[in-house]
Design an enzyme around this catalytic site. Structure first.
Site, PDB file in Angstrom:
ATOM      1  N   SER A 253      25.736  63.181 -43.960  1.00 21.31           N
ATOM      2  CA  SER A 253      25.249  63.003 -45.339  1.00 21.31           C
ATOM      3  C   SER A 253      25.822  61.693 -45.871  1.00 21.31           C
ATOM      4  O   SER A 253      27.033  61.594 -46.075  1.00 21.31           O
ATOM      5  CB  SER A 253      25.733  64.141 -46.239  1.00 21.31           C
ATOM      6  OG  SER A 253      25.356  65.378 -45.725  1.00 21.31           O
TER       7      SER A 253
ATOM      8  N   LYS B  36      18.842  65.245 -49.554  1.00 18.48           N
ATOM      9  CA  LYS B  36      20.173  65.857 -49.365  1.00 18.48           C
ATOM     10  C   LYS B  36      21.041  65.661 -50.611  1.00 18.48           C
ATOM     11  O   LYS B  36      21.801  66.554 -51.006  1.00 18.48           O
ATOM     12  CB  LYS B  36      20.844  65.251 -48.136  1.00 18.48           C
ATOM     13  CG  LYS B  36      22.286  65.672 -47.903  1.00 18.48           C
ATOM     14  CD  LYS B  36      22.453  67.162 -47.625  1.00 18.48           C
ATOM     15  CE  LYS B  36      23.937  67.515 -47.479  1.00 18.48           C
ATOM     16  NZ  LYS B  36      24.170  68.946 -47.292  1.00 18.48           N
TER      17      LYS B  36
ATOM     18  N   LYS C 125      32.393  62.976 -52.230  1.00 19.41           N
ATOM     19  CA  LYS C 125      31.581  61.868 -51.694  1.00 19.41           C
ATOM     20  C   LYS C 125      30.115  62.065 -52.070  1.00 19.41           C
ATOM     21  O   LYS C 125      29.449  61.140 -52.557  1.00 19.41           O
ATOM     22  CB  LYS C 125      31.750  61.824 -50.164  1.00 19.41           C
ATOM     23  CG  LYS C 125      30.771  60.927 -49.470  1.00 19.41           C
ATOM     24  CD  LYS C 125      30.283  61.405 -48.098  1.00 19.41           C
ATOM     25  CE  LYS C 125      30.098  62.836 -47.811  1.00 19.41           C
ATOM     26  NZ  LYS C 125      29.142  63.247 -46.835  1.00 19.41           N
TER      27      LYS C 125
HETATM   28  P1  NAD Z   1      34.293  67.053 -40.091  1.00 17.56           P
HETATM   29  O1  NAD Z   1      35.281  66.161 -40.732  1.00 17.56           O
HETATM   30  O2  NAD Z   1      34.662  68.451 -39.724  1.00 17.56           O
HETATM   31  O3  NAD Z   1      33.746  66.368 -38.726  1.00 17.56           O
HETATM   32  C1  NAD Z   1      33.503  65.010 -38.558  1.00 17.56           C
HETATM   33  C2  NAD Z   1      33.792  64.666 -37.105  1.00 17.56           C
HETATM   34  O4  NAD Z   1      33.448  63.290 -36.885  1.00 17.56           O
HETATM   35  C3  NAD Z   1      35.267  64.817 -36.731  1.00 17.56           C
HETATM   36  O5  NAD Z   1      35.376  65.738 -35.665  1.00 17.56           O
HETATM   37  C4  NAD Z   1      35.695  63.416 -36.323  1.00 17.56           C
HETATM   38  O6  NAD Z   1      36.568  63.380 -35.206  1.00 17.56           O
HETATM   39  C5  NAD Z   1      34.362  62.775 -35.966  1.00 17.56           C
HETATM   40  N1  NAD Z   1      34.399  61.325 -36.075  1.00 17.56           N
HETATM   41  C6  NAD Z   1      34.740  60.571 -37.157  1.00 17.56           C
HETATM   42  N2  NAD Z   1      34.681  59.259 -36.852  1.00 17.56           N
HETATM   43  C7  NAD Z   1      34.299  59.190 -35.554  1.00 17.56           C
HETATM   44  C8  NAD Z   1      34.110  58.118 -34.642  1.00 17.56           C
HETATM   45  N3  NAD Z   1      34.306  56.850 -35.030  1.00 17.56           N
HETATM   46  N4  NAD Z   1      33.737  58.406 -33.375  1.00 17.56           N
HETATM   47  C9  NAD Z   1      33.568  59.698 -32.986  1.00 17.56           C
HETATM   48  N5  NAD Z   1      33.751  60.760 -33.788  1.00 17.56           N
HETATM   49  C10 NAD Z   1      34.110  60.502 -35.056  1.00 17.56           C
HETATM   50  O7  NAD Z   1      33.020  67.046 -41.034  1.00 17.56           O
HETATM   51  P2  NAD Z   1      31.800  68.091 -41.095  1.00 17.56           P
HETATM   52  O8  NAD Z   1      32.128  69.140 -42.101  1.00 17.56           O
HETATM   53  O9  NAD Z   1      31.377  68.471 -39.718  1.00 17.56           O
HETATM   54  O10 NAD Z   1      30.688  67.172 -41.791  1.00 17.56           O
HETATM   55  C11 NAD Z   1      29.972  66.147 -41.083  1.00 17.56           C
HETATM   56  C12 NAD Z   1      28.863  65.624 -41.985  1.00 17.56           C
HETATM   57  O11 NAD Z   1      27.974  66.704 -42.295  1.00 17.56           O
HETATM   58  C13 NAD Z   1      29.349  65.071 -43.342  1.00 17.56           C
HETATM   59  O12 NAD Z   1      28.586  63.965 -43.707  1.00 17.56           O
HETATM   60  C14 NAD Z   1      29.134  66.243 -44.280  1.00 17.56           C
HETATM   61  O13 NAD Z   1      28.957  65.797 -45.617  1.00 17.56           O
HETATM   62  C15 NAD Z   1      27.873  66.863 -43.698  1.00 17.56           C
HETATM   63  N6  NAD Z   1      27.690  68.298 -43.969  1.00 17.56           N
HETATM   64  C16 NAD Z   1      28.731  69.175 -43.829  1.00 17.56           C
HETATM   65  C17 NAD Z   1      28.523  70.530 -44.089  1.00 17.56           C
HETATM   66  C18 NAD Z   1      29.636  71.548 -44.004  1.00 17.56           C
HETATM   67  O14 NAD Z   1      29.446  72.675 -44.499  1.00 17.56           O
HETATM   68  N7  NAD Z   1      30.776  71.248 -43.385  1.00 17.56           N
HETATM   69  C19 NAD Z   1      27.245  70.985 -44.469  1.00 17.56           C
HETATM   70  C20 NAD Z   1      26.201  70.069 -44.539  1.00 17.56           C
HETATM   71  C21 NAD Z   1      26.438  68.730 -44.287  1.00 17.56           C
END
Ligand code: NAD
Length: 297
Positions: free
Chosen positions: A99, A174, A242
């Site tokens: 997102s 979104k 964010k």
């Molecule tokens: P999170 O922090 O759990 O996971 C993000 C992952 O990205 C981490 O495992 C991290 O190691 C990896 N990462 C970061 N930089 C990286 C890089 N340079 N190379 C490789 N890997 C890298 O976050 P999340 O909750 O899984 O959310 C991910 C996205 O989805 C966000 O944009 C969030 O807003 C969106 N989102 C989350 C949810 C939710 O309920 N958690 C729901 C809908 C959307």
């Protein structure tokens, strides 16, 4: 089941890990990369493959999916020196499911197009439970033909997969989603504090509210967190902060007023300033408790 595709999956966090595992279950050849090793090991245990870098992950990929926290990580992972665009073959389809701002999705498309690389923005809604259960809503921006190619893959991750317009349109939808969810959680939290202060049986009250017009997916998915004060994420308040920044900016750019959204954006920022950023967004309840002079557990 759709035809098996070679998919690189970058970003195996709360959302990415179960999504990558669901692609394996659907019969795809999935190679994962993440900043930390344990989720890579978990993907291998689930039948996928592990990679040691972005370049390693994408080297044979037909499709690349990214699911990282925010704009800076998307810029680094896709546009960076050792990133996706520097390492994939012409014709590859890159689907960013993070997102982020619509502007960054448009920037990614503009950087990819001259190289013959196709891109989609495909952010999701439905939370960790939706990712695990493969029932996400997925809002997709980009070219119609690219959406048609991505659809069978995205169908393994969600039950509502809809093309909403050109590059960036998925992110705009979104942003609206995050506005609606934040406001819903905030008023649910306000109702919980009101009901508890009034001495009503909270689980019974929330059950009956759930059956009427006040019922919602937010109420169904978040009531247990609030009743039990269980705020392990889920969706972190830092990430919702964010997203409130994204929707506030995007609305201002198109001349749309978000008066209630603006207040809730302040309350999300306040939760973060009070040290709740790493908690689930249902912890907005703690902010209402603070405002009501209650002890915050
Ligand atoms: P999170 O922090 O759990 O996971 C993000 C992952 O990205 C981490 O495992 C991290 O190691 C990896 N990462 C970061 N930089 C990286 C890089 N340079 N190379 C490789 N890997 C890298 O976050 P999340 O909750 O899984 O959310 C991910 C996205 O989805 C966000 O944009 C969030 O807003 C969106 N989102 C989350 C949810 C939710 O309920 N958690 C729901 C809908 C959307």
């Amino acid at each position: 089941m759709s035809a098996s595709r070679k998919i690189a999956f970058i970003g195996l966090g709360i959302m990415g890990s179960p999504m990558a595992a669901n692609l394996v279950k659907a019969g795809h050849d999935v190679t994962g990369f993440n900043l930390t090793q344990p989720p890579i090991d978990a993907l291998v245990a689930a039948g996928g493959k592990g990679a040691s870098s972005i370049a390693d992950a994408v080297k044979n990929a037909e499709i690349v999916i990214t699911m990282v926290p925010a704009d800076p990580q998307v810029e680094q992972v896709i546009l960076g020196e050792d990133g996706v665009l520097a390492n994939v073959a012409e014709g590859t389809l890159v689907i960013d499911m993070s997102s982020i701002t619509p502007q960054t999705s448009i920037k990614v498309e503009a950087a990819a197009k001259p190289k013959g690389i196709r891109t989609l923005d495909a952010p999701v809604s439905g939370g960790e439970a939706g990712a695990i259960e493969a029932v996400l809503s997925i809002m997709v921006g980009g070219d119609t033909a690219d959406f048609a190619e991505a659809k069978p893959i995205l169908d393994a991750l969600g039950t509502t997969v809809i093309h909403v317009g050109p590059a960036g349109a998925g992110q705009t939808v979104k942003a609206a989603n995050q506005l609606i969810v934040a406001v819903n959680i905030q008023v649910l939290a306000e109702a919980v504090v009101f009901l508890e202060n009034a001495g009503v049986d909270l689980p019974a009250a929330l059950d009956v509210l759930g059956g009427g017009l006040a019922g919602s997916t937010v109420l169904n998915r978040k009531k247990a967190n609030m009743i039990d004060r269980q705020f392990a994420p889920g969706f972190r308040i830092d990430l919702h902060h964010k997203d409130m920044g994204i929707v506030t900016d995007a609305a201002r750019a198109v001349g749309a007023a978000l008066p209630v959204g603006a207040v809730v954006a302040q309350l999300v920022a306040s939760a973060r300033a009070n040290g709740d950023g790493s908690l689930d967004h249902s912890a907005l309840l703690r902010g209402v408790e603070r405002l009501s002079g209650r002890e915050v557990k």
